[in-house]
Design a protein around this motif. Structure first.
Motif, short mmCIF file in Angstrom:
data_model
loop_
_atom_site.label_atom_id
_atom_site.label_comp_id
_atom_site.label_asym_id
_atom_site.label_seq_id
_atom_site.Cartn_x
_atom_site.Cartn_y
_atom_site.Cartn_z
N ALA A 52 -9.68 -1.05 -4.50
CA ALA A 52 -8.44 -0.31 -4.74
C ALA A 52 -8.68 1.20 -4.64
CB ALA A 52 -7.87 -0.68 -6.12
N VAL A 56 -7.28 1.12 -0.94
CA VAL A 56 -5.83 1.28 -1.13
C VAL A 56 -5.48 2.73 -1.38
CG1 VAL A 56 -3.89 0.61 -2.57
CG2 VAL A 56 -5.64 -1.07 -2.01
N VAL A 59 -5.34 4.80 1.78
CA VAL A 59 -4.37 4.48 2.84
C VAL A 59 -3.41 5.64 3.11
CG1 VAL A 59 -2.40 3.00 3.39
CG2 VAL A 59 -4.53 1.98 2.59
N MET A 157 -12.82 -2.66 3.09
CA MET A 157 -11.54 -1.93 3.15
C MET A 157 -11.45 -0.94 4.30
SD MET A 157 -9.66 -3.28 0.96
CE MET A 157 -8.27 -2.17 1.02
N ILE A 160 -9.60 -2.36 7.18
CA ILE A 160 -8.17 -2.51 6.89
C ILE A 160 -7.46 -1.18 7.04
CG2 ILE A 160 -6.52 -3.16 5.11
CD1 ILE A 160 -8.15 -5.51 6.16
N LEU A 163 -7.30 -0.23 10.71
CA LEU A 163 -6.29 -0.96 11.48
C LEU A 163 -4.89 -0.43 11.18
CD1 LEU A 163 -7.61 -4.63 11.22
CD2 LEU A 163 -7.50 -3.20 13.25
N LEU A 164 -4.64 -0.16 9.91
CA LEU A 164 -3.33 0.41 9.57
C LEU A 164 -3.16 1.78 10.21
CD1 LEU A 164 -3.18 -0.61 5.79
CD2 LEU A 164 -1.82 -1.55 7.65
N ARG B 5 -3.29 -4.05 -9.84
CA ARG B 5 -4.24 -3.46 -8.89
C ARG B 5 -4.76 -4.49 -7.91
NH1 ARG B 5 -8.71 0.10 -11.62
NH2 ARG B 5 -9.33 -1.90 -12.48
N VAL B 9 -4.32 -4.47 -3.90
CA VAL B 9 -5.44 -4.60 -2.96
C VAL B 9 -5.19 -5.76 -2.00
CG1 VAL B 9 -7.88 -5.18 -2.76
CG2 VAL B 9 -7.14 -3.55 -4.48
N VAL B 12 -2.60 -4.81 0.57
CA VAL B 12 -3.11 -3.91 1.60
C VAL B 12 -4.04 -4.66 2.56
CG1 VAL B 12 -4.57 -1.90 2.03
CG2 VAL B 12 -2.87 -1.84 0.21
N GLY B 16 -3.26 -5.13 6.39
CA GLY B 16 -4.18 -4.64 7.43
C GLY B 16 -4.57 -5.74 8.40
N ILE B 17 -4.87 -6.93 7.85
CA ILE B 17 -5.24 -8.05 8.73
C ILE B 17 -4.06 -8.44 9.62
CG2 ILE B 17 -5.88 -10.49 8.72
CD1 ILE B 17 -7.49 -9.91 6.17
N VAL B 19 -1.61 -6.57 10.57
CA VAL B 19 -1.42 -5.54 11.61
C VAL B 19 -2.42 -5.73 12.74
CG1 VAL B 19 -1.71 -3.08 12.06
CG2 VAL B 19 -0.32 -3.82 10.15
N GLY B 20 -3.67 -5.98 12.37
CA GLY B 20 -4.69 -6.16 13.40
C GLY B 20 -4.42 -7.37 14.27
#
Lengths: 260, 328
Positions: A52, A56, A59, A157, A160, A163-164, B5, B9, B12, B16-17, B19-20
């Protein structure tokens, strides 16, 4: 004259020894951290909080940078490609650049400043306030408690976030092409798909994993080696950012040479 | 707090996965599970790479999956995925060509009858379409470079050959050609005039021939009418009699001519003898020749003739002197 020459040689020698010592200590830290993976009961509870914090929480800044990177890429591509080159190559340029290079590298450089410096300062503070020593006294594995969850969180992370960032960078470039340039969506998508290969995404993921490991590893290394109070903490944070950035660029070149 | 939290996580990470994965699939052109695989063999693939578009009649119907040299190394196999509903022509082939001038290539499915290129590779394996690749820009550039070098050589040779003297000679030749051209023009003009006259004559002759043909036609018509009339038989009979008389007359003339030919031959013989006689006389051979050539003999002959005449006169006056007639 002889003293000056011997002084210069001694300086070079001491720097070399220091560098080699640093590399050795980093290798030792890496090996020790790998060995600490077996203490999952120590690092696992801290993994999600670190994900996190590192992922996160990073991000927004990553997306902010990627957004403007996409906008600038689109504008500069249209400026560069003005003339005989078809305008749909703006999509190609934005897509390829964001996926292969700017998405992973810019995000990693940004997180080197945010995450790497943060880890270095945190661990450095713990080191100078002898909290790390207290952990050892309490029979805690400081590497399993402090290093492993951070490095693993970054490894998980960073891709991730990257990719975003890539997606948003391409999206912002697309919107820029539609709004500010004389382009249509089919043209941009045509250019985007023209030279796209799924391997490009894997390349970005591999790079971002390595960047995450480097940023957090360097932060942990310099943090745990912090000395001389608050001044040392600041110095460690600075060194972390500098060294991590250099290693990111070196790794970027390494992956480009080996994987493409 | 901890749960929140963790949820953040997880969100997100999943985002992200997603989106990829979704971005990769979308950039690939969508899910391609239901695609049909096509293969084509070509001698080379130019700049074609995996991911290039596959088109049929200009419409994107798939993508190139892979490009690989065949195990024997005699061709390059292009693996493609195309939409399953695509109905390929019976003589389908694949042409690899630049999609634009910037290096991106495409594979175009077409019918061999549409574009019968000579260098389509016919790979001996079922299900493999014949393929061909157009020359890429580097080859065209190399060819252009070769042409440019050849032009340079020609230019250099031209510079060597084209001196000032050559220019003067060329100018003179051009002037001569001009004069010849003028002469030819004049001749052509004259010949054209003659041809015009000739054509007029031909036209007049043709007109006359036409008129003659009309007259002949009229005559033939009249002959036809005469032949077709009732008195034609009688006329033909008269004509036959006349011809018979003419034939007998001709026979008589022929016999007369034969007699005349015999008389002529005899006359020729006579004349020949007479010529021989005259020749002998001229040369003094024979009696006549001697007579003609000897004056004394001639005088003697004259005297003999005179005496003969006197004898004849005496005989006529006195027959009993010379003649005695008795019965017993």
């Amino acid at each position: 004259m002889l003293e000056r020459v011997s002084g210069a040689l001694a300086l070079v020698g001491s720097r070399t020894i220091t560098a080699l010592q640093g590399m050795g200590q980093a290798w030792a830290l890496l090996m020790a951290s790998a060995a600490s993976l077996r203490n999952a009961d120590v690092w696992l509870p801290h993994l999600v909080p670190q994900m996190a914090r590192i992922g996160v929480a990073s991000v927004p800044i990553a997306l902010f940078i990627a957004t403007f990177t996409g906008i600038v890429m689109s504008l500069q591509a249209s400026y560069t490609l003005t003339g005989t080159i078809p305008v749909y190559f703006v999509g190609t340029l934005v897509g390829k650049t964001m996926i292969l290079e700017l998405g992973p590298v810019l995000t990693a450089l940004t997180l080197a400043g945010r995450v790497g410096a943060n880890i270095s300062a945190e661990l450095g503070t713990m080191r100078v306030t002898e909290q790390v020593d207290a952990l050892e006294t309490l029979a805690y594995d400081p590497l399993a408690y402090l290093v492993v969850p951070r490095v693993l969180a970054a490894i998980l992370m960073f891709p991730i976030v990257v990719l975003l960032a890539i997606a948003l960078g391409i999206g912002s470039g697309w919107i820029t092409a539609l709004q500010l340039l004389d382009m249509s969506s089919p043209e941009f998508v045509k250019g985007l798909r023209l030279f796209f290969l799924p391997w490009d995404v894997w390349f970005a993921v591999i790079k971002s994993v390595s960047f995450g490991a480097v940023v957090t590893g360097v932060g942990c290394y310099f943090g745990l080696r912090t000395e001389r109070g608050a001044e040392g903490v600041g110095r460690s944070a600075t060194r972390t950012v500098v060294v991590a950035s250099m290693l990111i660029l070196c790794l970027d070149a390494f992956w480009a040479a080996t994987l493409l | 707090m901890e749960r929140r939290r963790e949820a953040l996580v997880g969100l997100v990470v999943l985002l992200g996965i997603a989106v990829g994965v979704v971005g990769t699939i979308w950039l690939q052109g969508g899910l391609r599970r239901d695609m049909v695989e096509l293969r084509a063999a070509t001698a080379n693939v130019g700049q074609l790479v995996a991911g290039a578009a596959v088109r049929f009649r200009g419409v994107s119907v798939g993508r190139v999956d892979a490009v690989a040299v065949t195990p024997g190394g005699e061709a390059v196999m292009v693996h493609m995925s195309v939409r399953p509903e695509l109905a390929l022509p019976a003589d389908a082939a694949v042409l690899l060509a630049p999609e634009s001038v910037f290096g991106d290539w495409q594979a175009e499915i077409l019918s061999l009858t549409e574009l019968d290129l000579p260098y389509f590779v016919d790979y001996p394996e079922d299900g493999v379409l014949p393929g061909a690749a157009l020359p890429d820009f580097s080859r065209l550039t190399a060819t252009a470079d070769e042409i440019a070098r050849n032009l340079t050589v020609i230019s250099e040779r031209f510079q060597i050959a084209f001196t000032e003297q050559t220019a003067l000679q060329l100018r003179s030749a051009i002037e001569n050609i001009g004069e010849v051209s003028d002469g030819l023009s004049e001749i052509i003009t004259q010949q054209a005039a003659r041809f015009e006259d000739l054509s007029e004559g031909v036209n007049a002759s043709a007109a006359e021939l036409g008129a003659a043909a009309r007259v002949a036609r009229t005559s033939f018509e009249r002959i036809d009418s005469i032949i077709g009339s009732a008195g034609a038989g009688e006329m033909l009979g008269d004509a036959g009699a006349v011809l018979s008389n003419l034939r007998s007359l001709t026979d008589e003339l022929n016999s007369s001519l034969g007699d005349m030919r015999a008389a002529a031959r005899q006359a020729d013989t006579t004349f020949a003898r007479f010529d021989a006689l005259l020749a002998a006389a001229e040369t003094g051979d024979g009696s006549v020749g001697k007579l003609l050539g000897d004056p004394a003999l001639a005088d003697g002959a004259i005297e003999a003739v005179q005496e003969l005449r006197a004898l004849l006169a005496d005989i006529q006056e006195n027959p009993r002197r010379y003649l005695s007639f008795s019965i017993f």
